[in-house]
Write a protein that holds these residues in place. Structure first.
Motif, PDB file in Angstrom:
ATOM      1  N   LEU A  14      55.811   0.091  11.833  1.00  0.00           N
ATOM      2  CA  LEU A  14      55.616   0.575  13.182  1.00  0.00           C
ATOM      3  C   LEU A  14      54.850   1.881  13.161  1.00  0.00           C
ATOM      4  O   LEU A  14      55.237   2.827  12.526  1.00  0.00           O
ATOM      5  CB  LEU A  14      56.971   0.788  13.862  1.00  0.00           C
ATOM      6  N   GLY A  15      53.751   1.953  13.930  1.00  0.00           N
ATOM      7  CA  GLY A  15      53.000   3.178  14.005  1.00  0.00           C
ATOM      8  C   GLY A  15      52.849   3.666  15.425  1.00  0.00           C
ATOM      9  O   GLY A  15      52.753   4.843  15.658  1.00  0.00           O
ATOM     10  N   TYR A 121      50.330  18.085  21.400  1.00  0.00           N
ATOM     11  CA  TYR A 121      50.320  16.747  21.980  1.00  0.00           C
ATOM     12  C   TYR A 121      50.373  15.704  20.862  1.00  0.00           C
ATOM     13  O   TYR A 121      50.807  15.981  19.765  1.00  0.00           O
ATOM     14  CB  TYR A 121      49.094  16.586  22.879  1.00  0.00           C
ATOM     15  N   ASP A 122      49.913  14.499  21.142  1.00  0.00           N
ATOM     16  CA  ASP A 122      49.948  13.443  20.132  1.00  0.00           C
ATOM     17  C   ASP A 122      48.863  13.689  19.089  1.00  0.00           C
ATOM     18  O   ASP A 122      47.677  13.720  19.420  1.00  0.00           O
ATOM     19  CB  ASP A 122      49.738  12.074  20.786  1.00  0.00           C
ATOM     20  N   PRO A 123      49.227  13.843  17.824  1.00  0.00           N
ATOM     21  CA  PRO A 123      48.256  14.238  16.811  1.00  0.00           C
ATOM     22  C   PRO A 123      47.348  13.096  16.361  1.00  0.00           C
ATOM     23  O   PRO A 123      47.744  11.925  16.356  1.00  0.00           O
ATOM     24  CB  PRO A 123      49.142  14.710  15.647  1.00  0.00           C
ATOM     25  N   SER A 124      46.144  13.454  15.966  1.00  0.00           N
ATOM     26  CA  SER A 124      45.206  12.489  15.387  1.00  0.00           C
ATOM     27  C   SER A 124      45.525  12.312  13.913  1.00  0.00           C
ATOM     28  O   SER A 124      46.290  13.069  13.320  1.00  0.00           O
ATOM     29  CB  SER A 124      43.776  13.000  15.544  1.00  0.00           C
ATOM     30  N   ILE A 125      44.894  11.331  13.287  1.00  0.00           N
ATOM     31  CA  ILE A 125      45.124  11.088  11.863  1.00  0.00           C
ATOM     32  C   ILE A 125      44.645  12.271  11.030  1.00  0.00           C
ATOM     33  O   ILE A 125      45.256  12.608  10.004  1.00  0.00           O
ATOM     34  CB  ILE A 125      44.436   9.776  11.399  1.00  0.00           C
ATOM     35  N   GLU A 126      43.585  12.953  11.488  1.00  0.00           N
ATOM     36  CA  GLU A 126      43.097  14.112  10.743  1.00  0.00           C
ATOM     37  C   GLU A 126      44.139  15.225  10.728  1.00  0.00           C
ATOM     38  O   GLU A 126      44.373  15.873   9.701  1.00  0.00           O
ATOM     39  CB  GLU A 126      41.798  14.621  11.361  1.00  0.00           C
ATOM     40  N   ALA A 145      45.864   5.472  14.216  1.00  0.00           N
ATOM     41  CA  ALA A 145      45.987   4.045  13.934  1.00  0.00           C
ATOM     42  C   ALA A 145      46.984   3.788  12.809  1.00  0.00           C
ATOM     43  O   ALA A 145      47.078   4.562  11.845  1.00  0.00           O
ATOM     44  CB  ALA A 145      44.620   3.478  13.557  1.00  0.00           C
ATOM     45  N   VAL A 146      47.720   2.691  12.933  1.00  0.00           N
ATOM     46  CA  VAL A 146      48.711   2.312  11.932  1.00  0.00           C
ATOM     47  C   VAL A 146      48.088   2.228  10.545  1.00  0.00           C
ATOM     48  O   VAL A 146      48.633   2.758   9.570  1.00  0.00           O
ATOM     49  CB  VAL A 146      49.359   0.962  12.303  1.00  0.00           C
ATOM     50  N   GLU A 147      46.933   1.573  10.457  1.00  0.00           N
ATOM     51  CA  GLU A 147      46.311   1.363   9.150  1.00  0.00           C
ATOM     52  C   GLU A 147      45.866   2.685   8.510  1.00  0.00           C
ATOM     53  O   GLU A 147      45.891   2.832   7.290  1.00  0.00           O
ATOM     54  CB  GLU A 147      45.130   0.400   9.259  1.00  0.00           C
ATOM     55  N   ASP A 148      45.477   3.653   9.349  1.00  0.00           N
ATOM     56  CA  ASP A 148      45.070   4.949   8.807  1.00  0.00           C
ATOM     57  C   ASP A 148      46.271   5.709   8.253  1.00  0.00           C
ATOM     58  O   ASP A 148      46.172   6.376   7.215  1.00  0.00           O
ATOM     59  CB  ASP A 148      44.386   5.785   9.889  1.00  0.00           C
TER      60      ASP A 148
END
Length: 344
Positions: A14-15, A121-126, A145-148
């Protein structure tokens, strides 16, 4: 420590909590540790001893395998902080995100004040990767993204009470679900002894408060309303979240209790039609005071005619104390204080 701390099993880890298609039913307190054919639950962790890694836990209907003891944590949202504190692992928080300007919950044993807020707020993958943590604990990820996340080798542990977020895809979150979540996290971080000590205190407080409230009285109903941001419309708490259990234990029927949701947009017309005996106004989600939240509520058309307003039965409770974490015990106490039940 290497980020390669987990493996996932099943269809996908779950992501993104908000993506309903990806969510399956949660099973509170179902963390399992397996070694040499022996399986133990998080609830029985202290009787077994130290956590054995790799550890497999239930993560919103998916199996998540934690390969070794996590040493550093990125939290998403304040409930993650409160749960980790009760589990005895808040000293491992190295970075925070997703708190939307809210203050840290009150009563923390080891508040992570030195942990930088990387994104309110909601963080990015970076941002997530840049935190340098080897595990994520929070309400889920909306902007990565889940895959990231998987490619970065990060385990993403989602708070049990946020598995469904705003859709009834899980069992209701009550106090037992919160306590089970503390036990699950304690097993992940191998902090069972401290967690059990904290849980004993929480259970004792809950029992005392519930006894003080007495039986639900016929005709006494209440609603929990709040504003997510300064320009948001009024929202309410439905029957799936901890606020419903708080109202029930305080002797109220939840006006929105039949709504199969934790959070819902509730237009003022539905609240006026229900005309609840008592109104609980949750505040502080974006840093606003109770007075500011009340002023916003009083601008809603027609509220001056509500019975709760005319009889001054509005109870302000910090939103952090109506979240799926141990602070909800404090939320129950605030509601009971507002009704006068603790003075009887």
């Amino acid at each position: 420590m290497s980020h390669a701390l987990f493996r996932r099993r099943g269809v996908t880890a779950l992501g993104v909590v908000g993506a309903a298609a990806l969510l399956a039913a949660c099973s509170p307190g179902s963390a399992d540790s397996t070694e040499g054919g022996e399986s133990t639950s998080a609830e029985g962790a202290t009787s077994i001893g130290a956590t054995q890694y790799p550890l497999t836990i239930d993560n919103c209907g998916e199996e998540l395998e934690v390969e070794q003891e996590p040493e550093s944590v990125l939290t998403i949202g304040t409930s993650a902080v409160a749960l980790l504190d009760a589990a005895g692992a808040s000293d491992r928080i190295v970075a925070r995100a997703g708190e939307f300007g809210a203050e840290l919950p009150a009563g923390l044993t080891a508040p992570p004040t030195d942990a930088e807020i990387l994104d309110p707020y909601d963080p990015s993958i970076e941002v997530i990767v840049g935190a340098g943590a080897d595990i994520i604990v929070g309400y889920g990820l909306f902007n990565a993204a889940v895959e990231d996340v998987e490619s970065a080798g990060l385990a993403n542990v989602v708070i049990d009470g946020e598995c469904s977020h705003d859709a009834a895809l899980t069992e209701k979150t009550d106090f037992e679900a919160i306590f089970d979540d503390v036990s699950r996290l304690a097993q992940v971080f191998d902090t069972q002894e401290q967690a059990e000590e904290n849980l004993d205190g929480l259970r004792s407080s809950l029992e005392e408060l519930t006894a003080a409230a007495g039986e639900t009285q016929e005709g006494r109903n209440a609603a929990v309303v709040y504003y997510f941001s300064a320009d948001a419309t009024m929202s309410a708490r439905g029957g799936q979240g901890i606020a419903d259990d708080v109202l029930t234990r305080a002797g109220f029927d939840n006006v929105y209790g039949e709504e199969p949701s934790v959070y819902l947009e509730a237009n003022i017309e539905t609240l006026l039609d229900a005309d609840p005996h008592t109104l609980v106004l949750a505040y502080g989600l974006y840093g606003e005071s109770y007075e500011e939240a009340l002023a916003t509520f009083m601008t809603e058309p027609g509220v001056e005619d509500m019975a709760a307003v005319q009889a001054d039965r509005i109870i302000g409770v910090p939103a952090a104390d109506l979240a799926p974490d141990p602070g909800a015990v404090r939320g129950l106490e605030a509601v009971l204080e507002g009704t006068g039940a603790l003075n009887q």
